[in-house]
Motif scaffolding. Sequence first.
Motif, short mmCIF file in Angstrom:
data_model
loop_
_atom_site.label_atom_id
_atom_site.label_comp_id
_atom_site.label_asym_id
_atom_site.label_seq_id
_atom_site.Cartn_x
_atom_site.Cartn_y
_atom_site.Cartn_z
N TRP A 226 0.89 6.93 1.25
CA TRP A 226 0.05 5.79 0.45
C TRP A 226 -0.18 5.96 -0.84
CZ3 TRP A 226 0.81 2.15 3.92
CH2 TRP A 226 0.76 2.52 5.32
N LYS A 227 -0.15 4.70 -1.51
CA LYS A 227 -0.50 4.96 -2.99
C LYS A 227 -1.96 5.53 -3.22
CE LYS A 227 2.24 0.77 -4.01
NZ LYS A 227 2.23 -0.84 -4.44
N ASP A 228 -2.03 6.28 -4.46
CA ASP A 228 -3.21 6.62 -4.73
C ASP A 228 -4.57 5.69 -4.80
OD1 ASP A 228 -2.12 9.29 -5.26
OD2 ASP A 228 -1.74 8.92 -7.30
N GLY A 229 -5.75 6.05 -4.04
CA GLY A 229 -6.78 5.38 -3.97
C GLY A 229 -6.83 4.43 -2.81
N VAL A 230 -5.77 4.29 -1.88
CA VAL A 230 -5.70 3.39 -1.03
C VAL A 230 -6.88 3.73 0.24
CG1 VAL A 230 -4.65 2.71 1.23
CG2 VAL A 230 -3.32 2.77 -1.07
N ASP A 231 -7.84 2.98 0.30
CA ASP A 231 -8.99 3.10 1.32
C ASP A 231 -8.69 2.80 2.59
OD1 ASP A 231 -11.25 1.64 2.67
OD2 ASP A 231 -12.10 2.92 1.07
N GLU B 143 -9.60 -0.46 4.09
CA GLU B 143 -9.24 -1.63 3.42
C GLU B 143 -7.52 -1.92 4.24
OE1 GLU B 143 -7.32 -2.91 -1.02
OE2 GLU B 143 -8.29 -1.05 -0.77
N THR C 105 3.87 3.91 -1.10
CA THR C 105 4.65 4.41 -2.23
C THR C 105 6.07 3.88 -2.10
OG1 THR C 105 5.38 6.61 -1.58
CG2 THR C 105 3.22 6.44 -2.94
N TYR D 170 0.97 -1.23 -0.02
CA TYR D 170 0.07 -0.04 -0.03
C TYR D 170 0.96 1.30 -0.20
CZ TYR D 170 -3.94 -3.11 0.88
OH TYR D 170 -4.86 -3.90 0.76
#
Length: 58
Positions: free
Chosen positions: A28-33, A36, A10, A8
């Motif tokens: 965190w990577k883009d779109g990490v919820d 989640e 970067t 998760y």
Amino acid sequence: MADVDIKYATPEAIEQVLQGKTPAGSGWKDGVDGTELNNAYSACAGPIMPSPNGRLPG
């Protein structure tokens, strides 16, 4: 738990942490919820339940 970070976070954030620095931004990577991510960390720790006798196992 390192597997969760690798999945998760970067690569830049991981490198900064390994250098003892605080990652810029969230890391965190883009779109990490968040849910989640929390579930992934919780799966590493396993279920947390109070002991019936108040003592830790072992």
